[in-house]
Design a protein around this motif. Structure first.
Motif, PDB file in Angstrom:
ATOM      1  N   MET A   1       0.845  -1.211   0.000  1.00 30.10           N
ATOM      2  CA  MET A   1       0.000   0.000   0.000  1.00 30.10           C
ATOM      3  C   MET A   1       0.873   1.251   0.000  1.00 30.10           C
ATOM      4  SD  MET A   1      -3.514   0.110   0.480  1.00 30.10           S
ATOM      5  CE  MET A   1      -4.296   0.883   1.864  1.00 30.10           C
ATOM      6  N   THR A   2       0.555   2.193  -0.859  1.00 29.52           N
ATOM      7  CA  THR A   2       1.288   3.457  -0.799  1.00 29.52           C
ATOM      8  C   THR A   2       0.663   4.345   0.280  1.00 29.52           C
ATOM      9  OG1 THR A   2      -0.108   4.358  -2.500  1.00 29.52           O
ATOM     10  CG2 THR A   2       1.977   3.386  -3.219  1.00 29.52           C
ATOM     11  N   GLN A   3       1.355   5.440   0.576  1.00 31.47           N
ATOM     12  CA  GLN A   3       0.932   6.320   1.681  1.00 31.47           C
ATOM     13  C   GLN A   3      -0.170   7.280   1.247  1.00 31.47           C
ATOM     14  OE1 GLN A   3       2.199   6.202   4.879  1.00 31.47           O
ATOM     15  NE2 GLN A   3       3.019   4.303   4.008  1.00 31.47           N
ATOM     16  N   PHE A 324      -5.762  19.224 -17.016  1.00 38.27           N
ATOM     17  CA  PHE A 324      -6.209  19.947 -15.824  1.00 38.27           C
ATOM     18  C   PHE A 324      -5.403  19.490 -14.600  1.00 38.27           C
ATOM     19  CE2 PHE A 324      -9.564  19.714 -18.887  1.00 38.27           C
ATOM     20  CZ  PHE A 324     -10.140  20.952 -18.860  1.00 38.27           C
ATOM     21  N   TRP A 325      -4.958  18.237 -14.665  1.00 35.31           N
ATOM     22  CA  TRP A 325      -4.169  17.643 -13.568  1.00 35.31           C
ATOM     23  C   TRP A 325      -2.869  17.154 -14.203  1.00 35.31           C
ATOM     24  CZ3 TRP A 325      -6.619  13.677  -9.629  1.00 35.31           C
ATOM     25  CH2 TRP A 325      -5.652  13.309  -8.682  1.00 35.31           C
ATOM     26  N   SER A 326      -1.767  17.809 -13.824  1.00 36.37           N
ATOM     27  CA  SER A 326      -0.466  17.415 -14.351  1.00 36.37           C
ATOM     28  C   SER A 326       0.469  17.177 -13.163  1.00 36.37           C
ATOM     29  CB  SER A 326       0.085  18.541 -15.240  1.00 36.37           C
ATOM     30  OG  SER A 326       1.397  18.255 -15.643  1.00 36.37           O
ATOM     31  N   LYS A 327       1.215  16.070 -13.205  1.00 31.54           N
ATOM     32  CA  LYS A 327       2.080  15.674 -12.072  1.00 31.54           C
ATOM     33  C   LYS A 327       1.252  15.693 -10.775  1.00 31.54           C
ATOM     34  CE  LYS A 327       6.180  17.199 -14.548  1.00 31.54           C
ATOM     35  NZ  LYS A 327       6.660  15.900 -15.041  1.00 31.54           N
ATOM     36  N   ASN A 328       1.661  16.508  -9.788  1.00 33.84           N
ATOM     37  CA  ASN A 328       0.888  16.543  -8.532  1.00 33.84           C
ATOM     38  C   ASN A 328       0.147  17.874  -8.365  1.00 33.84           C
ATOM     39  OD1 ASN A 328       3.240  18.003  -8.149  1.00 33.84           O
ATOM     40  ND2 ASN A 328       3.420  17.480  -5.980  1.00 33.84           N
ATOM     41  N   ILE A 358     -12.552  14.485  -5.660  1.00 37.47           N
ATOM     42  CA  ILE A 358     -12.923  13.718  -4.460  1.00 37.47           C
ATOM     43  C   ILE A 358     -13.332  12.299  -4.854  1.00 37.47           C
ATOM     44  CG2 ILE A 358     -14.670  13.558  -2.614  1.00 37.47           C
ATOM     45  CD1 ILE A 358     -14.498  16.675  -2.456  1.00 37.47           C
ATOM     46  N   ALA A 359     -14.060  12.177  -5.963  1.00 36.10           N
ATOM     47  CA  ALA A 359     -14.491  10.840  -6.411  1.00 36.10           C
ATOM     48  C   ALA A 359     -13.297   9.963  -6.790  1.00 36.10           C
ATOM     49  CB  ALA A 359     -15.437  10.978  -7.594  1.00 36.10           C
ATOM     50  N   LEU A 360     -12.167  10.606  -7.139  1.00 34.38           N
ATOM     51  CA  LEU A 360     -10.980   9.850  -7.586  1.00 34.38           C
ATOM     52  C   LEU A 360      -9.865   9.878  -6.535  1.00 34.38           C
ATOM     53  CD1 LEU A 360     -10.819  11.184 -11.250  1.00 34.38           C
ATOM     54  CD2 LEU A 360     -11.030   8.772 -10.631  1.00 34.38           C
ATOM     55  N   TYR A 361     -10.139  10.438  -5.369  1.00 37.55           N
ATOM     56  CA  TYR A 361      -9.108  10.733  -4.353  1.00 37.55           C
ATOM     57  C   TYR A 361      -8.075   9.589  -4.248  1.00 37.55           C
ATOM     58  CZ  TYR A 361      -7.239  12.697  -0.026  1.00 37.55           C
ATOM     59  OH  TYR A 361      -6.414  13.256   0.909  1.00 37.55           O
ATOM     60  N   PRO A 362      -6.844   9.848  -4.677  1.00 39.77           N
ATOM     61  CA  PRO A 362      -5.858   8.766  -4.739  1.00 39.77           C
ATOM     62  C   PRO A 362      -4.903   8.752  -3.540  1.00 39.77           C
ATOM     63  CG  PRO A 362      -5.069  10.630  -5.998  1.00 39.77           C
ATOM     64  CD  PRO A 362      -6.314  11.077  -5.300  1.00 39.77           C
ATOM     65  N   ASP A 363      -4.059   7.725  -3.474  1.00 39.22           N
ATOM     66  CA  ASP A 363      -2.929   7.729  -2.553  1.00 39.22           C
ATOM     67  C   ASP A 363      -1.863   8.684  -3.095  1.00 39.22           C
ATOM     68  OD1 ASP A 363      -3.572   5.999  -0.485  1.00 39.22           O
ATOM     69  OD2 ASP A 363      -3.243   4.248  -1.765  1.00 39.22           O
ATOM     70  N   ALA A 364      -0.839   8.920  -2.259  1.00 36.19           N
ATOM     71  CA  ALA A 364       0.175   9.903  -2.650  1.00 36.19           C
ATOM     72  C   ALA A 364       0.969   9.487  -3.890  1.00 36.19           C
ATOM     73  CB  ALA A 364       1.110  10.166  -1.474  1.00 36.19           C
ATOM     74  N   SER A 365       0.883   8.223  -4.292  1.00 39.35           N
ATOM     75  CA  SER A 365       1.628   7.810  -5.497  1.00 39.35           C
ATOM     76  C   SER A 365       0.956   8.379  -6.769  1.00 39.35           C
ATOM     77  CB  SER A 365       1.669   6.286  -5.594  1.00 39.35           C
ATOM     78  OG  SER A 365       0.371   5.798  -5.827  1.00 39.35           O
ATOM     79  N   ILE A 366      -0.288   8.781  -6.691  1.00 45.61           N
ATOM     80  CA  ILE A 366      -1.093   9.324  -7.807  1.00 45.61           C
ATOM     81  C   ILE A 366      -0.953   8.467  -9.081  1.00 45.61           C
ATOM     82  CG2 ILE A 366      -1.828  11.389  -9.027  1.00 45.61           C
ATOM     83  CD1 ILE A 366      -0.270  13.109  -7.121  1.00 45.61           C
ATOM     84  N   SER A 368      -1.207   7.160 -12.692  1.00 43.45           N
ATOM     85  CA  SER A 368      -1.449   8.023 -13.858  1.00 43.45           C
ATOM     86  C   SER A 368      -2.852   7.820 -14.428  1.00 43.45           C
ATOM     87  CB  SER A 368      -0.381   7.801 -14.925  1.00 43.45           C
ATOM     88  OG  SER A 368      -0.383   6.450 -15.280  1.00 43.45           O
ATOM     89  N   ILE A 369      -3.422   6.617 -14.229  1.00 48.81           N
ATOM     90  CA  ILE A 369      -4.775   6.382 -14.770  1.00 48.81           C
ATOM     91  C   ILE A 369      -5.814   7.262 -14.067  1.00 48.81           C
ATOM     92  CG2 ILE A 369      -5.352   4.399 -13.263  1.00 48.81           C
ATOM     93  CD1 ILE A 369      -6.532   3.163 -15.956  1.00 48.81           C
ATOM     94  N   VAL A 370      -5.541   7.590 -12.808  1.00 48.88           N
ATOM     95  CA  VAL A 370      -6.454   8.467 -12.060  1.00 48.88           C
ATOM     96  C   VAL A 370      -6.405   9.876 -12.668  1.00 48.88           C
ATOM     97  CG1 VAL A 370      -6.754   9.619  -9.821  1.00 48.88           C
ATOM     98  CG2 VAL A 370      -6.404   7.157  -9.914  1.00 48.88           C
ATOM     99  N   ARG A 371      -5.175  10.337 -12.915  1.00 51.40           N
ATOM    100  CA  ARG A 371      -5.029  11.666 -13.555  1.00 51.40           C
ATOM    101  C   ARG A 371      -5.706  11.681 -14.920  1.00 51.40           C
ATOM    102  NH1 ARG A 371       0.737  12.325 -11.774  1.00 51.40           N
ATOM    103  NH2 ARG A 371       1.096  10.783 -13.380  1.00 51.40           N
TER     104      ARG A 371
END
Ligand code: FAD
Length: 502
Positions: A1-3, A324-328, A358-366, A368-371
């Protein structure tokens, strides 16, 4: 699990920044995640943005905000729709109301029955069958009746408010829930050498604000997505040539109207938005077709009341960031893109950016499919709103200025061409992929702008005119009677949420 994320930073304290802070603080426990908002009083906010659409009610409800308190704090009034004046041709007007027209019957959309009664000689425009439009024309307002049998259950509404006061109201909300506000101008953005991820913001006073996830709410400056990460901007000005606004407030004159007015001018349009303490006005125009001085002078000549201050120019370009979402970093608000306020969609697009995150709220690893999913969704949202706005310009009969000749004859996006043709040929309209604007909105603007179907539902076409006209007349009179029982808008506001300035 990532953080999970431990530190989230929001850069910018306009409506976008404080809406993001309020929404995140309502969901995240400050013991688990710290949220910091950095803003600069020296730079300030855009200071416009007064009309909304009904979705804002859901946003406020999610936050547990009491409607009357919020309305009092933001000088809000109710909005039942938008009146479009001189858009189809000079002297013509129609209302794009919230909610629908009439009642669908036997699974067939109401407008087919209206088209049939029209063929049989009915002269009432479709707006006469909308509860919101009928109440708006009479300056009446009441909250929707929860009983679905009641005609008043068809009321849908939004607000006119002071966006600066809304941001202030949400700031209080967010700070109470642990959001830390830092005053300061960001002079330098610190990035990780290997990934390019943003790791911190250096302020003019020397402090460093660090984090793992950053929201770019810096308005048109787009400091993180645009300037730092170099994300390019998709320019739609060939479809939406207006690139400037002159804005000024004036005192109230006449009744407090529960609707926005948009009046087409020779190279753009003018808004009139009544809040409790004043009327907001602005002239949106294309600098290629009109000078700033002329635009300001048209605005000033067409105010209802006494001008407060003097017109202020704002420049913009229609379009959005390619991602709209690039890197972090996630752009929310004007940093993400801009579509002129013809259908009051900017605050909605902020809300949509927040809720999709919020619907996609990821772990800190983010991952890329979420972005990618976020970017796909927001691109579709912007494109769908874009098409609806372009429709107002392209479906016009106006030929009295070079601006309108350009708009009437320009090439349109394929997605919009398809919608127009389907409606023109067969009277059909559909809502695609959770699209913001419902079928009823498209139909209101198609008909209002004079896009008349050549044909309509054959089942309805076979019905006797007299029986259809009788049903429609019952609906129309029920709405007029119901509107007559509703309080006057100003009286309702006074009792429900009146501020001292009303
Ligand atoms: P801003 O309000 O510009 O806020 C930017 C923030 O970033 C500020 O706090 C600023 O201090 C901060 N900032 C920037 N750079 C730095 C830095 N270097 N360091 C620290 N802080 C920084 N929307 C609607 O929904 N309805 C409307 O009727 C409507 N009308 C509009 C009319 C016009 C002419 C325009 C241009 C927009 C309109 N909008 C409308 C859009 C609406 O105004 C915005 O969507 C909304 O106010 C959000 O703005 P924002 O928070 O993105 O940007």
């Amino acid at each position: 699990m990532t953080q999970p994320f431990k530190n989230i930073v929001i850069l910018g304290g306009g409506s976008a920044g404080w809406m993001t802070a309020a929404a995140l603080s309502s969901l995240l426990n400050p013991k688990d995640v710290s949220i910091t908002l950095v803003e600069s009083d020296q730079i300030g906010t855009i200071g416009v943005g007064e009309a909304t659409i009904p979705d804002i009610i859901n946003f406020n409800r999610l936050l547990g905000i009491k409607e009357d308190e919020f309305m009092k704090a933001t000088q809000a009034t109710f909005k039942l729709g938008i009146e479009f004046v001189d858009w189809r041709r000079k002297g013509d007007s129609y209302i794009h109301p919230f909610g629908s027209h009439g009642v669908d019957m036997n699974g067939i959309d109401f407008h087919h029955y209206w088209l049939h009664s029209r063929a049989g000689g009915n002269a009432h425009p479709i707006g006469h069958y909308s509860m919101c439009a009928v109440a708006a024309a009479d300056n009446r307002f009441a909250l929707p009746d929860p009983n679905p049998q009641s005609v008043r259950s068809h009321i849908r509404y939004a607000y006119h408010f002071d966006a600066t006061l809304y941001a202030r109201f949400l700031r209080q909300y967010a700070e109470l829930r642990g959001v830390r506000r830092v005053e300061g101008k960001v002079d330098e953005v610190v990035q990780a050498a290997d990934t390019g991820y943003v790791t911190g913001l250096k302020l003019d006073k020397g402090d460093l604000v660090s984090g793992e996830l950053f929201f770019d709410c810096t308005g048109f400056a787009a400091l993180l997505l645009g300037k730092t990460l170099g994300v390019s901007y998709k320019d739609w000005s060939h479809w939406l040539p207006c690139d400037s606004a002159q804005a000024v407030a004036c005192t109230h004159a006449g009744p407090l109207r529960p609707y926005t007015r948009s009046t087409a001018r020779s190279s753009g349009w003018q808004w009139r938005i009544p809040t409790q303490h004043r009327t907001g006005n602005g002239h949106i125009y294309s600098g290629a077709f009109m000078s700033d001085d002329e635009a300001a002078s048209i605005l000033v000549q067409n105010l209802d009341g006494d001008m407060i201050g003097s017109p202020r120019k704002i420049s913009f370009k229609a379009g959005h960031r390619d991602t709209f979402w690039s890197k972090n970093c996630i752009a929310i608000g004007l940093s993400a893109g801009f579509l002129e306020p013809l259908e009051s969609t900017s605050i909605y697009l902020i809300q949509e950016g927040i809720s999709r995150f919020i619907a996609l709220y990821p772990d800190a690893s983010i991952p890329s499919i979420v972005r990618d999913e976020y970017n796909r969704h927001m691109r579709t949202e912007f494109e769908q709103v874009r098409d609806f706005i372009i429709l107002h310009y392209s479906a016009t009969e106006r030929d009295d200025s070079p601006f309108w000749n350009y708009c009437r004859t320009m090439n349109l996006p394929d997605s919009l061409c398809h919608k127009i043709e389907l409606f023109r040929e067969a009277g059909r309209a559909f809502r695609y992929e959770d699209e913001l604007f419902a079928k009823a909105s498209w139909i209101a603007v198609f008909l209002g702008q004079g896009v008349m179907p050549k044909s309509y539902d054959p089942i309805v076409r076979n019905l006797p005119y007299a029986s259809v006209s009788e049903s429609l007349e019952l609906m129309r009179t029920a709405m007029i009677n119901e509107a007559g029982r509703m309080p006057n808008h100003a009286d309702f506001i006074q009792r429900y949420c009146g501020s001292a300035s009303l």
